[in-house]
Design a protein around this motif. Structure first.
Motif, PDB file in Angstrom:
ATOM      1  N   VAL A   1      -2.703 -15.416  12.771  1.00  0.00           N
ATOM      2  CA  VAL A   1      -2.525 -14.875  11.424  1.00  0.00           C
ATOM      3  C   VAL A   1      -1.231 -14.061  11.365  1.00  0.00           C
ATOM      4  N   TYR A   2      -0.425 -14.360  10.352  1.00  0.00           N
ATOM      5  CA  TYR A   2       0.843 -13.655  10.121  1.00  0.00           C
ATOM      6  C   TYR A   2       0.812 -13.058   8.726  1.00  0.00           C
ATOM      7  N   ILE A   3       1.178 -11.789   8.623  1.00  0.00           N
ATOM      8  CA  ILE A   3       1.290 -11.135   7.316  1.00  0.00           C
ATOM      9  C   ILE A   3       2.772 -10.840   7.096  1.00  0.00           C
ATOM     10  N   LEU A   4       3.319 -11.362   6.001  1.00  0.00           N
ATOM     11  CA  LEU A   4       4.738 -11.216   5.705  1.00  0.00           C
ATOM     12  C   LEU A   4       4.928 -10.237   4.561  1.00  0.00           C
ATOM     13  N   THR A   5       5.864  -9.303   4.737  1.00  0.00           N
ATOM     14  CA  THR A   5       6.055  -8.310   3.688  1.00  0.00           C
ATOM     15  C   THR A   5       7.465  -7.712   3.687  1.00  0.00           C
ATOM     16  N   ALA A   6       7.965  -7.457   2.495  1.00  0.00           N
ATOM     17  CA  ALA A   6       9.171  -6.642   2.351  1.00  0.00           C
ATOM     18  C   ALA A   6       8.752  -5.169   2.335  1.00  0.00           C
ATOM     19  N   ASP A   7       7.437  -4.947   2.332  1.00  0.00           N
ATOM     20  CA  ASP A   7       6.817  -3.615   2.348  1.00  0.00           C
ATOM     21  C   ASP A   7       7.362  -2.708   1.238  1.00  0.00           C
ATOM     22  N   THR A   8       7.263  -3.213   0.034  1.00  0.00           N
ATOM     23  CA  THR A   8       7.749  -2.504  -1.151  1.00  0.00           C
ATOM     24  C   THR A   8       7.191  -1.085  -1.245  1.00  0.00           C
ATOM     25  N   TYR A   9       5.922  -0.899  -0.857  1.00  0.00           N
ATOM     26  CA  TYR A   9       5.289   0.420  -0.970  1.00  0.00           C
ATOM     27  C   TYR A   9       5.335   1.220   0.329  1.00  0.00           C
ATOM     28  N   GLY A  10       5.865   0.622   1.406  1.00  0.00           N
ATOM     29  CA  GLY A  10       5.955   1.324   2.684  1.00  0.00           C
ATOM     30  C   GLY A  10       4.621   1.561   3.373  1.00  0.00           C
ATOM     31  N   THR A  11       3.617   0.770   3.011  1.00  0.00           N
ATOM     32  CA  THR A  11       2.262   1.000   3.525  1.00  0.00           C
ATOM     33  C   THR A  11       1.754  -0.116   4.435  1.00  0.00           C
TER      34      THR A  11
ATOM     35  N   MET B   1       5.094  -9.140   9.874  1.00  0.00           N
ATOM     36  CA  MET B   1       6.529  -9.395   9.911  1.00  0.00           C
ATOM     37  C   MET B   1       7.177  -8.891   8.632  1.00  0.00           C
ATOM     38  N   THR B   2       8.194  -8.039   8.784  1.00  0.00           N
ATOM     39  CA  THR B   2       8.882  -7.501   7.618  1.00  0.00           C
ATOM     40  C   THR B   2      10.277  -8.106   7.520  1.00  0.00           C
ATOM     41  N   PHE B   3      10.818  -8.060   6.322  1.00  0.00           N
ATOM     42  CA  PHE B   3      12.144  -8.609   6.052  1.00  0.00           C
ATOM     43  C   PHE B   3      12.724  -7.856   4.861  1.00  0.00           C
ATOM     44  N   PRO B   4      14.029  -7.959   4.643  1.00  0.00           N
ATOM     45  CA  PRO B   4      14.642  -7.259   3.509  1.00  0.00           C
ATOM     46  C   PRO B   4      14.123  -7.789   2.169  1.00  0.00           C
ATOM     47  N   ASN B   5      14.136  -6.928   1.168  1.00  0.00           N
ATOM     48  CA  ASN B   5      13.708  -7.319  -0.174  1.00  0.00           C
ATOM     49  C   ASN B   5      14.547  -8.450  -0.756  1.00  0.00           C
ATOM     50  N   GLU B   6      15.860  -8.418  -0.495  1.00  0.00           N
ATOM     51  CA  GLU B   6      16.732  -9.456  -1.029  1.00  0.00           C
ATOM     52  C   GLU B   6      16.454 -10.757  -0.285  1.00  0.00           C
ATOM     53  N   ASN B   7      16.450 -11.853  -0.999  1.00  0.00           N
ATOM     54  CA  ASN B   7      16.254 -13.182  -0.407  1.00  0.00           C
ATOM     55  C   ASN B   7      14.923 -13.308   0.346  1.00  0.00           C
ATOM     56  N   ALA B   8      13.894 -12.636  -0.140  1.00  0.00           N
ATOM     57  CA  ALA B   8      12.583 -12.672   0.517  1.00  0.00           C
ATOM     58  C   ALA B   8      12.097 -14.106   0.696  1.00  0.00           C
ATOM     59  N   GLY B   9      12.308 -14.932  -0.309  1.00  0.00           N
ATOM     60  CA  GLY B   9      11.857 -16.322  -0.244  1.00  0.00           C
ATOM     61  C   GLY B   9      12.460 -17.081   0.915  1.00  0.00           C
ATOM     62  N   ILE B  10      13.735 -16.843   1.180  1.00  0.00           N
ATOM     63  CA  ILE B  10      14.428 -17.518   2.284  1.00  0.00           C
ATOM     64  C   ILE B  10      13.858 -17.059   3.624  1.00  0.00           C
TER      65      ILE B  10
END
Length: 158
Positions: A50-60, A73-82
């Motif tokens: 199981v993988y949970i992907l997030t830009a973690d908009t709320y920091g939680t 797994m976190t990634f930058p907000n920009e280009n989240a889809g990519i």
């Protein structure tokens, strides 16, 4: 190694090794995991990675997921889809099921063999729904469906 198998009439056998979930809007609303979801994710991770992907908009996200023992797994907000699409590609889209609710989930949906759009408190992007194999009214319904081959067959059969 753990896998889920679905034998879908008219579509053949589908093997799922990974389940990738978007965080905000999919398993969490306003940054908090939907009640009842943690227990189902525990069941799910006995069957697949199981993988949970997030830009973690709320920091939680990291804190909310810390007891789950899954890959966050976190990634930058920009280009989240990519970023999401690349993660699924690396895991192997042909053996990965994706769950999401937003516009930026479309690229990973196109990359994976089986997809579920979820309509929770934040709603779901209509364009994502058009790219989904299945649409459910909650994340609870989505995970229960994944864990039940007969439900999956009934929904996907030709």
């Amino acid at each position: 190694r753990n896998m889920l198998y679905y034998n879908i009439p008219g579509r053949g056998k589908i093997e799922i090794e990974n389940v990738v979930m978007d965080y905000n809007g999919t398993i969490a609303v306003d940054g908090k995991i939907v009640e009842g979801v943690k227990g189902l994710i525990q069941k799910l991770k006995d069957c697949v990675n199981v993988y949970i992907l997030t830009a973690d908009t709320y920091g939680t996200a990291r804190n909310e997921c810390k007891d789950l023992g899954v890959n966050v797994m976190t990634f930058p907000n920009e280009n989240a889809g990519i970023y999401k699409k690349e993660i699924v590609r690396k895991l192997g889209g042909n053996k990965t099921l994706c769950i999401g609710n937003g516009y930026n989930d479309i690229p990973m949906f196109k990359e994976s063999i089986l997809t579920i759009a979820v309509i929770e408190g934040e709603g779901a992007c209509s364009k994502l729904i058009l790219n989904a194999d299945i649409v459910t009214k909650s994340i609870i319904d989505a995970i229960e469906l994944i864990l039940n081959e007969n439900r999956m067959k009934a929904t996907l059969r030709n």
